[in-house]
Design an enzyme around this catalytic site. Structure first.
Site, PDB file in Angstrom:
ATOM      1  N   HIS A 268       0.840  -1.207   0.000  1.00 14.30           N
ATOM      2  CA  HIS A 268       0.000   0.000   0.000  1.00 14.30           C
ATOM      3  C   HIS A 268       0.867   1.244   0.000  1.00 14.30           C
ATOM      4  CE1 HIS A 268       0.818  -0.476   4.271  1.00 14.30           C
ATOM      5  NE2 HIS A 268       0.258   0.680   4.553  1.00 14.30           N
TER       6      HIS A 268
ATOM      7  N   ASP B 282       5.693   4.938   5.115  1.00 11.48           N
ATOM      8  CA  ASP B 282       6.554   4.029   5.881  1.00 11.48           C
ATOM      9  C   ASP B 282       6.617   2.638   5.242  1.00 11.48           C
ATOM     10  OD1 ASP B 282       3.867   3.599   6.661  1.00 11.48           O
ATOM     11  OD2 ASP B 282       4.484   2.741   8.580  1.00 11.48           O
ATOM     12  N   HIS B 283       6.015   2.490   4.055  1.00  8.71           N
ATOM     13  CA  HIS B 283       6.138   1.249   3.278  1.00  8.71           C
ATOM     14  C   HIS B 283       6.762   1.507   1.903  1.00  8.71           C
ATOM     15  CE1 HIS B 283       3.680  -1.428   5.915  1.00  8.71           C
ATOM     16  NE2 HIS B 283       3.433  -0.230   6.420  1.00  8.71           N
TER      17      HIS B 283
ATOM     18  N   HIS C 276       4.448  -4.269  10.885  1.00  8.14           N
ATOM     19  CA  HIS C 276       4.900  -3.613  12.121  1.00  8.14           C
ATOM     20  C   HIS C 276       5.054  -4.588  13.281  1.00  8.14           C
ATOM     21  CE1 HIS C 276       4.329   0.584  10.747  1.00  8.14           C
ATOM     22  NE2 HIS C 276       3.353   0.071  10.008  1.00  8.14           N
TER      23      HIS C 276
ATOM     24  N   HIS D  46      -7.552  -0.505   5.568  1.00  7.61           N
ATOM     25  CA  HIS D  46      -6.471   0.378   6.053  1.00  7.61           C
ATOM     26  C   HIS D  46      -6.249   1.481   5.018  1.00  7.61           C
ATOM     27  CE1 HIS D  46      -2.764   1.530   8.064  1.00  7.61           C
ATOM     28  NE2 HIS D  46      -2.085   1.344   6.944  1.00  7.61           N
TER      29      HIS D  46
ATOM     30  N   HIS E 224       1.341   3.971   1.887  1.00  4.15           N
ATOM     31  CA  HIS E 224       1.862   4.765   3.007  1.00  4.15           C
ATOM     32  C   HIS E 224       3.383   4.900   2.957  1.00  4.15           C
ATOM     33  CE1 HIS E 224      -1.978   4.131   5.601  1.00  4.15           C
ATOM     34  NE2 HIS E 224      -2.071   5.152   4.783  1.00  4.15           N
TER      35      HIS E 224
ATOM     36  N   ASP F  42      -0.277  -3.817   6.187  1.00 14.04           N
ATOM     37  CA  ASP F  42      -0.907  -3.256   7.388  1.00 14.04           C
ATOM     38  C   ASP F  42      -2.379  -3.674   7.495  1.00 14.04           C
ATOM     39  OD1 ASP F  42       1.467  -2.076   8.052  1.00 14.04           O
ATOM     40  OD2 ASP F  42       0.811  -0.009   7.704  1.00 14.04           O
TER      41      ASP F  42
HETATM   42 ZN   LIG Z   1      -0.055   1.735   6.452  1.00 12.41          ZN
END
Ligand SMILES: [Zn+2]
Length: 255
Positions: A56, A60-61, A171, A114, A58, A133
């Site tokens: 996805h 942080d990915h 995570h 998400h 985001h 996530d």
């Molecule tokens: Zn995420």
């Protein structure tokens, strides 16, 4: 030949993971939170990056994608619904598509909730799912773009995978998730055992993942919203599963 994996930490609490096909040498990074830890893992293993499979959009990915693409010229595969928000995409995929990493083969499972375009990669022959996530060890992602009903449907799709499927998630949230899960099911002995195990793992510097679909079915409250005892335990006996799920997710947001 079976797939090999290498799990490592990125940013503050993200996991990075490499998937390697020993037959062809192909190696995929599942998401790319940041470039340096991915490069360090490649150096340690001696593997060469050929693909990045994105779950996805985001940051942080995806924060490491551009630098890794520039250095390795790897292929970037991303969910069709979010490709515009992800850098350097070469290929977009949807539900039911097949993604190859060398000779390893994954089915794409759309898991909105998400984010709206979130996908998971299921390497069925290797019994591994990369859930991003959507599904965590004893938890699930926050419902940021979709609805709780969408998230519940997505989680049920993952729950339907074979019990011995290993789950890699985005995570390290396991201990906090267990703390919350015990408020939903205080008498679930599997949960207490998982807490002791997770404490040992974290104290000795080990990750708490991968977990498995079978283990999550026994202890993850977000996969158990259609159980009568779970509904009754939070004062919602007889309510539809999607309402029970929505309530559990809302409680977690405030926990
Ligand atoms: Zn995420």
């Amino acid at each position: 030949m079976p797939a090999e994996t290498r799990l490592f930490r990125c940013l503050s609490d993200n996991f990075g993971v490499l998937l390697h096909d020993p037959a062809t040498g192909a190696t995929a990074s599942i998401d790319a939170p940041e470039a340096a830890p991915v490069e360090a893992a490649l150096k340690e293993t001696g593997w060469t990056l050929t693909d990045i499979l994105v779950t996805h959009h985001h940051h942080d990915h995806t924060g490491g994608i551009a630098a890794l693409k520039q250095k390795y010229g790897c292929r970037v595969v991303a969910p069709a619904g979010e490709a515009a928000k992800i850098p350097s995409v070469d290929e977009t995929v949807r539900e039911g598509d097949t993604v190859k990493v060398g000779k390893l083969s994954a089915g794409v499972i759309e898991t909105p909730g998400h984010t709206l375009g979130h996908i998971a990669y299921w390497f069925h022959a290797d019994k591994i799912v990369f859930a991003g996530d959507t599904l965590f060890s004893i938890g699930c992602g926050r419902v940021i773009e979709g609805t709780p009903a969408q998230m519940w449907t997505s989680l049920k799709k993952l729950r339907d995978l074979p019990d011995d499927t290993a789950i890699y998630c985005g995570h390290e949230y396991t201990l906090a998730n267990i703390k919350f899960a015990l408020t939903v099911e205080p008498d679930n002995s599997v949960l207490s055992a998982r807490e002791a195990e997770a404490r040992r793992q974290i104290e000795t510097g080990r990750p708490t993942i991968p977990t498995t679909i079978g283990d999550e079915k026994l202890a993850n409250p977000f996969l158990r919203a259609d159980r009568a005892d779970v509904a009754a335990g939070i004062g919602m006996a007889g309510k539809p599963a999607v309402e029970v799920f929505t309530e559990i997710r809302a409680r977690k947001n405030k926990f």
